[in-house]
Design an enzyme around this catalytic site. Structure first.
Site, PDB file in Angstrom:
ATOM      1  CG  HIS A  44      -1.834   1.094   1.366  1.00  0.00           C
ATOM      2  ND1 HIS A  44      -1.906   1.903   2.481  1.00  0.00           N
ATOM      3  CD2 HIS A  44      -2.787   1.555   0.511  1.00  0.00           C
ATOM      4  CE1 HIS A  44      -2.855   2.803   2.320  1.00  0.00           C
ATOM      5  NE2 HIS A  44      -3.409   2.615   1.137  1.00  0.00           N
ATOM      6  CG  HIS A  86      -3.393   8.879  -0.428  1.00  0.00           C
ATOM      7  ND1 HIS A  86      -3.979   9.537   0.648  1.00  0.00           N
ATOM      8  CD2 HIS A  86      -4.269   7.917  -0.801  1.00  0.00           C
ATOM      9  CE1 HIS A  86      -5.150   8.989   0.904  1.00  0.00           C
ATOM     10  NE2 HIS A  86      -5.355   8.004   0.039  1.00  0.00           N
TER      11      HIS A  86
END
Length: 288
Positions: A44, A86
């Site tokens: 991730h 992100h």
């Protein structure tokens, strides 16, 4: 094209900019799979539990830890460069307020790539990572290309973007040799929280596996509709149980659950038969 588990066999042929791409795909039913039941290990934002997220350090560490995939986040700069980042603003993980004080907004799309290259994206995580820089999607691909680690690219859900799915498709379209290798090895997929973005990307490059992220449990009606065009349904692990995994598989799709960091929960998700586990700590699944 079904993806993520390397447990199905078949061939699909796609044409990309006049180049025929032959890619191994999966067509056999999950019930017939007996050779490899381990879920794919998906790092991730790279190995983000051990290095600053979405930096070269996190990507390289995930590769070293033998992750099957690195999961990244695709955003676009003011001058059109696709960047791996992100958050919808950059204050949390960079020193952007120090470098560019007084700016009205700190979104990736408010800055050029030349401006963003000046930022420190590592010291927030640990002083040892001071000086880590932001990296582009192209940079990510250059680091994983020719390794055993694939790419799961998330189209940013930040609401100020338009046509970012098209931009990602065009970026990948311009890498035919990478695409040929990645698809043949089942090392590439794209996902999004936004159905419109996922469908837009799928329209441009239908041979690349596409997945839908969901923080809530999808209804059976939603799953049935998704099965007409999507390859993956990727729910939060907290809403995932055996019935959901079985239904996704019954409809011919794969499922990657997120974000799973506790060893007990990793074992629970693996026992459900999920196809991939998205985690900040890929070494927990890849190392004895």
């Amino acid at each position: 094209m079904k993806h993520t588990s390397n447990r199905r066999v078949g061939v699909v042929v796609a044409v990309l900019s006049g180049l025929a791409l032959t890619a191994a795909t999966s067509t056999a039913a999950h019930a017939d799979d007996h050779t490899d039941t381990r879920p794919d290990v998906i790092a991730h934002r790279g190995s983000s539990g051990m290095a600053p997220e979405n930096t070269a350090a996190a990507i390289d560490l995930a590769i070293d830890q033998h992750a099957d995939f690195v999961e990244i986040d695709v955003q676009r700069t003011k001058d059109g460069t696709l960047v791996n980042f992100h958050d919808c603003t950059m204050e949390r993980t960079t020193n952007i307020e120090e470098i560019y004080p007084g700016r009205p907004r700190y979104r990736v799309s408010d800055f050029t790539w030349t401006e963003l290259r000046r930022l420190d994206a590592g010291s927030w995580f640990h002083p040892d990572h001071t000086g880590e820089r932001l990296i582009t999607v192209d940079h990510v691909i250059s680091r994983i290309d020719h390794t055993r680690t694939g790419l799961l690219a998330e189209i940013s859900p930040c609401g100020h973007y338009t046509d970012i799915a098209t931009d990602l498709a065009e970026n990948l379209r311009n890498k035919p040799r990478y695409l040929r290798r990645a698809l043949a090895r089942e090392q590439l997929a794209v996902q999004s929280f936004q159905t419109d973005d996922a469908r837009q990307f799928h329209t441009h490059l239908p041979h690349i596996p596409i997945g839908l992220l969901d923080a809530d449990r999808p209804t059976d009606t939603e799953l049935t509709e998704l099965s007409t065009w999507a390859d993956q349904v990727n729910p939060q692990h907290t809403v995932t149980d055996q019935a959901l995994v079985d239904r996704i598989h019954q409809l011919g799709m794969d499922t990657n659950v997120w974000t799973v960091n506790e060893p007990g929960t990793m074992r629970e998700m693996a026992a459900l038969g999920v196809d991939g586990i998205i985690t900040d700590y890929p070494q927990s699944l890849t190392q004895p």
